[in-house]
Design an enzyme around this catalytic site. Structure first.
Site: not given
Ligand SMILES: Cc1ncc(C[n+]2csc(CCOP(=O)(O)OP(=O)(O)O)c2C)c(N)n1
Ligand SMILES: [Mg+2]
Length: 695
Positions: A39, A141-142, A287, A439, A464, A500
């Site tokens: 980039h 990972p943005l 980019h 989370e 989660f 859950h």
């Protein structure tokens, strides 16, 4: 080499600044062109910003990139990694190894940059902590980088409150993070920014590259919100720089940040992606692809650089960085080292803590008073045992802190001993963190804390873990000892139903390279799980703990829980050993395995129970040990776990039987679910007998 650049002695400071900025630009362009991937556009645009932060603002000594009180620089838009490789190279950052020793060599050489994105180069595609010294956290990972920076800022607040004394500012660093549109579109950034605003983290500054470009084109196609307004609403101080090339304005704005108290700072920086490229500036084409040889020449011309020179560092550039960040950083670190010497004389215990922490070591007596739970048929829930252990550990290890994403009372992760306290803006000494229902950010923040060398955990329901997974994965990639405490590990919360009830979570976490997962089977296994996890220095761990009480096994009758440290161990055996059938279980299924075992023994069947709380730890054991626990000749095997059956064939073989989940769970009382899904002693006994019949 022919060059259009004037001799260094004729250059003004402003011209030297510009020369350094254009060197960052051209190194980035050349590296991307050479690699034929990467980039270029954002490094071209942000070179003045990165130059100004590093050479004029950052308190960082390139000679010691792990000095505890250094300012942190986080490149959250990790695709612009050439910015970082250029900065690390040009400032002469030195390499350190995993044992925190200085290696006497550069972290990133010009050769590494020539080999950008190639195997073993210290200039990989994205910033990688642990691979390249001077990288504060892995990004790509943005959104992860900015969220992690919040953990670093929380850590500084906590460290400053615990260790600073009048005239001894042991910790007073700032955290700078650069991010782009992508980072700010990701939800994790919103979660993290919201918490940072709540906590008033005035040591934290995010600089937003407002270039209106992402991969698909102009941001008007998907991102038209009022970003500045959003950060104002979060309680941040919001500033704007209208011209990304205005280094003086950048410097002044960073000064405003450092003077702002009580809230974090968000700087909107208007920039032009691909700045200087006649055909690609302000387009998405700048980019993610090389500019092309001809465009590269035109850019170099625009910057006043020799058009044919590649990977060119003009005379004066290295020296200009040495005169800036080099001198400033060295002076600050030396001063700190002197202060620390007097601090050590006056506060030896605190100084020892700071030093131990830096090496990820534990204080003497860190595991004293850990509970030993007596045999008890009614037993204790994994989460309750965990709560007791956490409260002991937090008192023994001053720099161990953590919290939950709003489930503390249920996860049993609240520190309840006198004086533990909550971490809040006005009580930064508190040990219980309140992440709120965030989370994803929580996992990144725990990583930021771990990167800052405090020992930290985050907690939630196991289901989660999905929401936290990207951070857990990065913890593993970074080789960080982050701890993730997950309760309600299976169908124990029966009536809550399948939304859950985790099914695929254990196996999907086991698939993350390097991550340690542990699912303890009773209260004493919980203790041993923590004893093992706390000693990890370079691996993250996930604990999967039960919601419901599990019988506390009689360790006089059965093997000691210390076997957890081997990942799996023989818990109960046929008299004299030599079993004909093996039952393997983890977590809540362990006592079930024992019940079935006792029935089988009574019927004259030579069974063995293997407790297997951790596949990964077991796989680390020597083959002789593994063969001893699971003798290859005993092929009649049953494995039992309230989770996906996937993968258990590794331990039961092709002919073995796995009692597990192949569907989602259901909403019903636990007892009924156990019956429906086969987790009952008689069903285990029958499975064992069928196994024997097959022999
Ligand atoms: C979580 C995540 N999703 C997608 C990507 C792929 N990706 C890399 S860069 C990028 C566009 C980023 O745009 P922006 O942050 O504005 O960066 P700029 O092009 O302005 O440098 C995308 C979608 C990623 N790296 N991480
Ligand atoms: Mg952009």
């Amino acid at each position: 080499m022919s060059t259009a650049i004037a001799p260094v002695e004729n250059l003004s400071t402003a011209e030297l600044d510009q020369l350094c900025i254009n060197t960052i630009r051209t190194l980035s362009i050349d590296a991307v062109q050479q690699a034929n991937s990467g980039h270029p556009g954002t490094p071209m645009a942000l070179a003045p910003l990165v130059y100004t932060i590093w050479n004029r603002a950052l308190t960082f000594d390139p000679q010691d990139p792990i000095w505890p009180n250094r300012d942190r620089f986080v490149l959250s838009n990790g695709h612009a990694s050439m910015l970082l490789w250029s900065a690390l190279h040009l400032t002469g950052v030195q390499a350190v190894n995993a044992d925190y020793e200085r290696l006497g060599q550069a972290s990133v050489t010009l050769d590494d940059i020539r080999r950008f994105r190639q195997l073993d180069s210290k200039a990989p595609g994205h910033p990688e902590y642990h691979w390249v010294s001077g990288v504060e956290t892995t990004t790509g990972p943005l959104g992860q980088g900015v969220a992690t920076s919040v953990g670093m800022a929380i850590a500084e607040k906590w460290l400053a409150r615990r260790y600073n004394r009048p005239d001894f500012d042991i910790f007073n660093y700032n955290v700078y993070s650069v991010c782009g549109d992508g980072c700010l579109m990701e939800g994790i950034a919103s979660e993290a920014a919201s918490l940072a605003g709540h906590l008033g983290l005035d040591n934290l500054c995010w600089i937003y590259d407002n270039n209106h470009i992402t991969i698909e084109g102009n941001t008007r196609i998907a991102f038209t919100e009022d970003v500045a307004g959003r950060f104002l609403a979060y309680g941040w101080n919001v500033l704007r720089i209208g011209d990304a090339n205005d280094t003086d304005r950048i410097e002044q704005t960073l000064e405003v940040f450092r003077k702002t108290k009580g809230r974090p700072t968000f700087i909107v920086l208007d920039s032009h992606i691909g700045y200087g490229s006649p055909h690609k500036q302000d387009t998405a084409a700048a980019h993610g692809e090389p500019l092309g040889e001809e465009e590269v020449r035109l850019c170099k011309k625009a910057y006043g650089f020799p058009e044919d020179a590649k990977f060119f560092v003009p005379d004066g550039v290295y020296d200009h960085f040495t005169d800036g960040i080099g001198k400033r950083g060295a002076t600050a670190r030396q001063k700190w080292a002197e202060v620390f010497e007097s601090y050590r004389a006056q506060y030896p215990d605190l100084a020892t803590e700071v030093e131990l922490m830096q090496k990820r070591e534990l204080p003497a007596g860190w595991d004293r008073n850990l509970p030993i739970f007596p045999a008890d048929a009614k037993g204790l829930a994994g989460r309750d045992a965990s709560g007791k252990v956490l409260n002991v550990l937090a008192q023994n290890i001053p720099w161990f802190l953590g919290g939950s994403a709003d489930l503390g009372p249920s996860n049993k992760t609240l520190f309840t001993y006198p004086g533990a306290g909550d971490f809040q803006a006005d009580t930064p000494e508190g040990k219980t963190l309140h992440f709120g229902i965030r989370e994803h950010a929580m996992a990144a923040i725990v990583n930021g804390l771990s990167l800052s060398k405090v020992r930290a955990f985050g907690a939630s329901f196991f289901i989660f873990s999905d929401y936290a997974r990207p951070g857990i994965r990065l913890a593993s990639l970074m080789e960080l000892p982050s701890i993730f405490v997950f309760t309600h590990d299976a169908m124990g919360d029966g009536e809550d139903g399948p939304t859950h009830q985790p099914v695929e979570h254990l196996i999907s976490l086991r698939a993350i390279p390097g991550l340690i997962t542990i699912r303890p089977g009773d209260a004493n296994e919980v203790v041993e799980a923590y004893r093992f996890v706390m000693q990890l220095r370079h691996k993250p761990a996930v604990l999967a703990l039960s919601r419901q009480p599990l019988p506390t096994l009689d360790r006089n009758k059965y093997a000691p829980a210390s076997g957890v440290a081997q990942g799996a161990y023989v818990l109960a055996d046929a008299p004299g050993g030599n079993p004909e059938v093996i039952i393997i279980a983890s977590g809540s299924e362990l006592s079930l395995a024992i019940a079935a075992h006792e029935t089988l023994l009574a019927q004259g069947i030579r069974s063995r129970v293997v407790s297997m709380p951790s596949w990964e730890v077991f796989e680390h054991q020597p083959k002789a040990y593994r063969d001893n626990v699971l003798p290859p000749k005993v092929t009649a095997r049953v494995a039992m776990e309230q989770g996906s059956t996937l993968g258990w064939e590794r331990y039961v073989g092709n002919s073995g039987r796995v009692i597990g989940m192949n569907t989602f769970g259901a909403s019903a009382p636990l007892k009924e679910l156990q019956k429906k899904f086969g987790f009952e002693p008689n069903q285990v006994v029958n499975a064992a007998k069928e196994q024997l019949k097959k022999q």
